[in-house]
Design a protein around this motif. Structure first.
Motif: not given
Length: 405
Positions: A211-228, A230-237
């Motif tokens: 499962v992908l765990l999403p975390f969104y920061d409305p201040d910077t408009n950056v979303v982080y995707l952490c795969g349960k 998985d060993s990677t945190i990917r981030y997008f603007e």
């Protein structure tokens, strides 16, 4: 030859790093333990590092495994927990952390007929808590009275996977095992959007089936995707321009994450250009991961830290249930966040003669007594410590006077 144009963004060079043990901010981190058979979770001060002794006090009031926990956004001492025992409990953590095990919650919220896997506090209204259970129902509680004010039934034909509020808490969004996303107005008890026809953009992820765990920061408009798993945190603007979602980078480590927590923006170190902090749960440890924008200047970076949501609620619970909305009350992080003195969380006892009281709020009296007893024990312990130190000082002064003679 076509030249590739690199899109400009101040977040292009964000990098992640595991935090050393001396770089924590004060307050707490909560970790569910004994998930396979107990009913407890740990609450640790963030500055506490190293191995945790098995005898360390826990929060342990549930009779079944704890499935979810959520810190109150308006009081850093208050946390809610939900369990397989079909209940939700709300706890007040002592200012300096646990000295003894905490087994008496401030209030118990009962209503679900099956285990409760999801809880989430309202972002702007004080004492409003949402719970979703495996009975496919959602309750929204006024925690200050212990009452379920809203019950959303017959909206989900299968298990609810996740629920989140929008920024001002006027709507909720749910995902369900039936593969539908629903946007719901909880006070009108109506679905206002479902089964969105076309996505804005599609990004193929090179990840496991977890499962992908999403975390969104409305201040910077950056979303982080952490795969349960998985060993990677990917981030997008996220931007207003097509293709809307722009890949930035990824942080990778050797060990997979079993879960992930996210620090509120006010808990970050602005002097080090820290824009996000995660708490990565391993099999036997919890490791902080920070996301930092590289800057040469030591000055406060206004573009990285617009005013952000503070801890003060915009509304009282009663206001929200009556139909009012309130945006988050912003605070500046320019001089760092200084927490206000935490107020004790209280449950107001209803008048049972008016027909509105429930059994849930009636239980608050013995719990208040237990809380008072716990405080008195802590005061006595501290007084005994002061007394012993005073005796030690007197003894040392006597020794000094003899040496001086």
């Amino acid at each position: 030859m076509m030249r590739r144009v690199v899109r400009q963004s101040k977040f292009r060079h964000v990098f992640g790093a595991a935090v050393k043990n001396d770089q924590f901010n004060p307050k707490f981190v909560a970790i569910i333990i004994e998930a396979s058979g107990g009913g407890a979770f740990l609450v640790l001060p963030l500055h506490k590092t190293g191995r945790i002794d098995k005898s360390y006090p826990t929060v342990c009031g549930h009779t079944g495994p704890v499935l979810d926990i959520d810190w109150c956004p308006h009081n850093d001492q208050v946390i809610a927990s939900s369990s397989e025992d079909c209940t939700v409990m709300v706890w007040q953590i002592p200012e300096n952390g646990l000295v003894t095990a905490l087994s008496e919650p401030v209030v118990v919220l009962e209503g679900h007929s099956k285990r409760v896997g999801i809880i989430t506090w309202h972002p702007t209204a004080r004492n409003v808590l949402l719970s979703a259970g495996c009975d496919n129902q959602i309750y929204i509680w006024n925690v200050g009275t212990g009452e379920a004010m809203i019950s959303l039934e017959d909206m989900h034909p299968d298990v609810i996977f996740n629920v989140c509020w929008n920024r001002n808490g006027s709507l909720i969004c749910t995902s369900c095992k039936d593969k539908a996303i629903r946007v719901i107005d909880p006070r009108k008890e109506t679905i206002i959007a479902q089964n969105m026809e076309e996505p804005m953009t599609v990004h193929e992820m090179d990840t496991s089936n977890g499962v992908l765990l999403p975390f969104y920061d409305p201040d910077t408009n950056v979303v982080y995707l952490c795969g349960k798993g998985d060993s990677t945190i990917r981030y997008f603007e996220i931007t207003d321009e097509s293709p809307y979602v722009h890949y930035l980078s990824a942080y990778s480590s050797k060990e997979p994450q079993r879960g992930m927590g996210y620090m509120p923006k006010r808990g970050l170190d602005v002097n080090k250009c820290e824009i996000a902090r995660f708490f990565k749960l391993h099999e036997r440890k919890c490791e902080p991961i920070v996301m930092t924008v590289p800057r040469k200047s030591d000055l406060f970076q206004d573009d990285l830290y617009p005013d952000t949501a503070g801890p003060d609620p915009a509304l009282e619970a009663e206001d929200w249930f009556e139909g009012k909305n309130g945006d988050p009350i912003p605070i500046s992080l320019k001089n760092g966040y200084v927490p206000n003195k935490s107020r004790e969380f209280k449950v107001v006892k209803k008048n049972f003669l008016d027909g509105k009281g429930t059994k849930k709020s009636e239980n608050s009296s013995p719990k208040s007594e237990a809380k008072l007893e716990e405080i008195l024990k802590e005061i006595k312990s501290l007084k005994d410590l002061v007394s012993s130190q005073e005796k030690r000082i007197i003894k040392l002064e006597e020794q000094m006077s003899k040496i001086a003679i």
